[in-house]
Design an enzyme around this catalytic site. Structure first.
Site, PDB file in Angstrom:
ATOM      1  N   ARG A   1       3.129 -17.990  -9.762  1.00  0.00           N
ATOM      2  CA  ARG A   1       2.290 -18.410  -8.473  1.00  0.00           C
ATOM      3  C   ARG A   1       1.159 -19.516  -9.781  1.00  0.00           C
ATOM      4  O   ARG A   1       0.551 -20.154  -9.337  1.00  0.00           O
ATOM      5  CB  ARG A   1       1.783 -17.261  -8.237  1.00  0.00           C
ATOM      6  CG  ARG A   1       2.706 -17.249  -7.381  1.00  0.00           C
ATOM      7  CD  ARG A   1       1.790 -15.916  -6.456  1.00  0.00           C
ATOM      8  NE  ARG A   1       2.186 -15.052  -5.037  1.00  0.00           N
ATOM      9  CZ  ARG A   1       2.566 -13.841  -4.588  1.00  0.00           C
ATOM     10  NH1 ARG A   1       1.685 -12.934  -5.399  1.00  0.00           N
ATOM     11  NH2 ARG A   1       2.990 -13.674  -3.098  1.00  0.00           N
TER      12      ARG A   1
ATOM     13  N   GLY B   1       3.340 -12.391   4.650  1.00  0.00           N
ATOM     14  CA  GLY B   1       2.789 -12.203   6.262  1.00  0.00           C
ATOM     15  C   GLY B   1       1.899 -13.808   6.459  1.00  0.00           C
ATOM     16  O   GLY B   1       2.622 -14.161   7.839  1.00  0.00           O
TER      17      GLY B   1
ATOM     18  N   LYS C   1       8.448  -3.169   5.674  1.00  0.00           N
ATOM     19  CA  LYS C   1       6.866  -3.531   6.582  1.00  0.00           C
ATOM     20  C   LYS C   1       7.445  -2.981   7.737  1.00  0.00           C
ATOM     21  O   LYS C   1       6.989  -4.833   8.329  1.00  0.00           O
ATOM     22  CB  LYS C   1       6.108  -4.123   5.850  1.00  0.00           C
ATOM     23  CG  LYS C   1       5.318  -4.265   4.510  1.00  0.00           C
ATOM     24  CD  LYS C   1       4.182  -5.508   4.656  1.00  0.00           C
ATOM     25  CE  LYS C   1       4.059  -5.531   2.309  1.00  0.00           C
ATOM     26  NZ  LYS C   1       3.512  -6.954   2.571  1.00  0.00           N
TER      27      LYS C   1
ATOM     28  N   GLY D   1       7.059 -11.697  -0.288  1.00  0.00           N
ATOM     29  CA  GLY D   1       6.724 -11.812  -2.549  1.00  0.00           C
ATOM     30  C   GLY D   1       8.319 -11.081  -2.877  1.00  0.00           C
ATOM     31  O   GLY D   1       8.429 -11.684  -3.155  1.00  0.00           O
TER      32      GLY D   1
HETATM   33  P1  ADP Z   1       8.704  -8.706   2.102  1.00  0.00           P
HETATM   34  O1  ADP Z   1       8.093  -8.843   0.709  1.00  0.00           O
HETATM   35  O2  ADP Z   1       9.847 -10.064   1.039  1.00  0.00           O
HETATM   36  O3  ADP Z   1       8.058  -9.137   3.469  1.00  0.00           O
HETATM   37  P2  ADP Z   1       8.815  -6.423   2.729  1.00  0.00           P
HETATM   38  O4  ADP Z   1       7.338  -5.722   1.867  1.00  0.00           O
HETATM   39  O5  ADP Z   1       8.729  -5.763   3.987  1.00  0.00           O
HETATM   40  O6  ADP Z   1       9.734  -7.326   2.204  1.00  0.00           O
HETATM   41  O7  ADP Z   1       9.751  -5.159   2.215  1.00  0.00           O
HETATM   42  C1  ADP Z   1      10.527  -4.774   0.468  1.00  0.00           C
HETATM   43  C2  ADP Z   1      10.644  -3.594   0.381  1.00  0.00           C
HETATM   44  O8  ADP Z   1      11.779  -3.210   1.237  1.00  0.00           O
HETATM   45  C3  ADP Z   1      11.598  -4.129  -0.852  1.00  0.00           C
HETATM   46  O9  ADP Z   1      10.886  -2.916  -2.121  1.00  0.00           O
HETATM   47  C4  ADP Z   1      13.180  -2.680  -0.416  1.00  0.00           C
HETATM   48  O10 ADP Z   1      13.513  -1.763  -1.245  1.00  0.00           O
HETATM   49  C5  ADP Z   1      12.688  -2.007   0.662  1.00  0.00           C
HETATM   50  N1  ADP Z   1      14.054  -1.697   1.610  1.00  0.00           N
HETATM   51  C6  ADP Z   1      14.837  -2.294   2.073  1.00  0.00           C
HETATM   52  N2  ADP Z   1      14.969  -1.945   2.332  1.00  0.00           N
HETATM   53  C7  ADP Z   1      15.294  -0.521   2.670  1.00  0.00           C
HETATM   54  C8  ADP Z   1      16.166   0.164   3.219  1.00  0.00           C
HETATM   55  N3  ADP Z   1      16.820   0.593   4.104  1.00  0.00           N
HETATM   56  N4  ADP Z   1      14.872   1.994   2.993  1.00  0.00           N
HETATM   57  C9  ADP Z   1      13.789   1.650   2.300  1.00  0.00           C
HETATM   58  N5  ADP Z   1      13.427   0.585   1.485  1.00  0.00           N
HETATM   59  C10 ADP Z   1      13.681  -0.648   2.083  1.00  0.00           C
HETATM   60 MG    MG Z   2       6.687  -6.838   0.177  1.00  0.00          MG
END
Ligand code: ADP
Ligand code: MG
Length: 397
Positions: free
Chosen positions: A35, A378, A201, A354
């Site tokens: 970043r 987001g 999320k 992220g």
């Molecule tokens: P991003 O930051 O790419 O938007 P999120 O923050 O929504 O993604 O989610 C990322 C997290 O989701 C990762 O840390 C991963 O471990 C978790 N994750 C993915 N699949 C599952 C699952 N089946 N159960 C619990 N956590 C999960």
């Molecule tokens: Mg995330």
């Protein structure tokens, strides 16, 4: 949206830049300076124009007061190492005595980094007056403002929204590049347009599905979000991540998708574990046969192949959210398969989020093999939902 050029002659002017410097730290050591590196071109453009550059940013989630573990001092030091020809200084506060005198004395062509914005309660306050008062102090340090922290641009924070209302303002290069990519996704995307959604999320992300039902040709669902879909179809999901209060909404999405001819691709098999741990016993089970005492932590191999096949003919792919708990090797295979399918595809591919971006890097993929890796999950999701993130809207005023 105004650009830096629109700000006119910047020689000798103090320009406050909101950057995204929220880097991962391990014991005060920066473990990934992506970043910081990404932020340099905008600062350099301003320095080349003769501006005195004042950088503000947040790091982590301090509670509105100074907390040494979240100091931006190591970040300022790293900036100094990366910008060899520029004198980089650091203020021990954000709008206090040190920041004010350092900003006032800042020579032309030099760069000052302010301490963590979130050491001040006004930065994230829900109270307009409190945020405004902090923004007044920030704005008094400079004569112009550049918004370049795309990862924070959907937040109604003083340094994102309120400062822009108090100074001549422009979007920096990073924000403009992200907006350009999002336009390619929302404004007549090349078809077929496939979207892959996952991550944890869930409630934040379900809303975007509704908007995508109006633009995408296929939506592939994995990660923690998938269990709300499986449950909505009447299947047992055990102890997997679940948003019970979203079941009706999800049933509605499935109906709308059928009516509009949008293909929803759900996994047919799941890696189900006895516990949320890398060394827990786990096995691949059919998606409709998850044991009541099991946690689904990844999509299974059959689903990985089906997802890859579904992406193979796409012309545009947007991916947000890992397919499984990729941080643990046994549950990283679905995420790896989706990333590989994107690399192999001739489509315009965008990764947002992220953790998704981190997954691409930690699983060893070449970032250049993707069309674009967004710095803000987001903010990109909000844009796909069709609402301009609050910090972008204010730049067009
Ligand atoms: P991003 O930051 O790419 O938007 P999120 O923050 O929504 O993604 O989610 C990322 C997290 O989701 C990762 O840390 C991963 O471990 C978790 N994750 C993915 N699949 C599952 C699952 N089946 N159960 C619990 N956590 C999960
Ligand atoms: Mg995330």
């Amino acid at each position: 949206m105004q650009t830096i050029r629109d700000l006119g002659d910047l020689r000798g002017k103090r320009v406050l830049v909101r950057s995204d410097l929220n880097v991962p730290l391990d014991d005060g050591r920066i473990t990934d300076d992506g970043r910081i590196r990404a932020s340099i071109p905008t600062w350099q453009q301003l320095l080349d124009a003769g501006a005195r550059v004042i950088v503000c940013a947040h790091l982590g989630r301090p509670k509105g007061e100074p907390d040494p573990q979240y100091s931006l001092a190591p970040v300022a030091e790293r900036i100094g190492e990366l910008l060899l020809d520029v004198d980089v200084s650091f203020a021990a506060d954000t709008v206090g005595d040190d920041a004010r005198s350092s900003a006032a004395d800042l020579p032309e062509g030099e760069l000052l980094v302010l301490e963590n914005l979130r050491f001040n309660p006004g930065e994230t306050s829900k109270d307009d007056d409190e945020r405004g008062a902090f923004a007044d102090e920030l704005a008094s340090l400079a004569e112009a403002y550049v918004s370049d922290g795309f990862g924070a641009v959907h937040r109604k924070h003083a340094s994102v929204v309120d400062v822009a209302q108090r100074l001549p303002h422009a979007a920096g290069g990073l924000v403009r590049a992200e907006v350009e990519v999002l336009r390619r996704l929302t404004d007549q995307p090349a078809r077929p347009y496939a979207v892959v959604l996952g991550g944890s999320k869930v409630s934040d992300k379900l809303g975007v599905i509704e908007a995508l039902l109006g633009s995408a040709d296929k939506i592939l669902v994995g990660g923690g979000m998938v269990f709300t879909f499986l449950k909505a179809q009447g299947h047992e999901v055990g102890k997997s991540l679940l948003e019970d209060d979203q079941l009706d909404a999800v049933r509605g999405y499935l109906t709308t998708a059928r009516e509009r001819g949008v293909e929803i691709v759900l996994p047919t098999d799941i890696v189900a574990a006895e516990a949320f741990a890398a060394d827990a016993a786990h096995e691949v089970v059919a998606a409709d046969a998850i044991g009541a005492d099991r946690i689904g932590l990844d999509i299974g191999p059959e689903s990985s192949s089906a997802f890859a096949a579904a992406l193979a003919d796409a012309a545009t792919v947007f991916w947000n959210g890992p397919m499984g708990v990729f941080e643990m090797e046994p549950y990283s295979h679905g995420t790896r398969a989706v990333a590989q399918a994107m690399v192999d595809s001739a489509a315009f591919t965008v990764v947002g989020g992220g953790d998704s971006a981190a997954a691409v890097r930690t699983l060893g993929f070449d970032e250049n093999a993707f069309g674009h890796i967004s710095t803000g999950g987001g903010a990109s999701l909000e844009s796909l939902e069709g609402s301009a993130p609050t910090g972008l809207a204010v730049l067009s005023d």
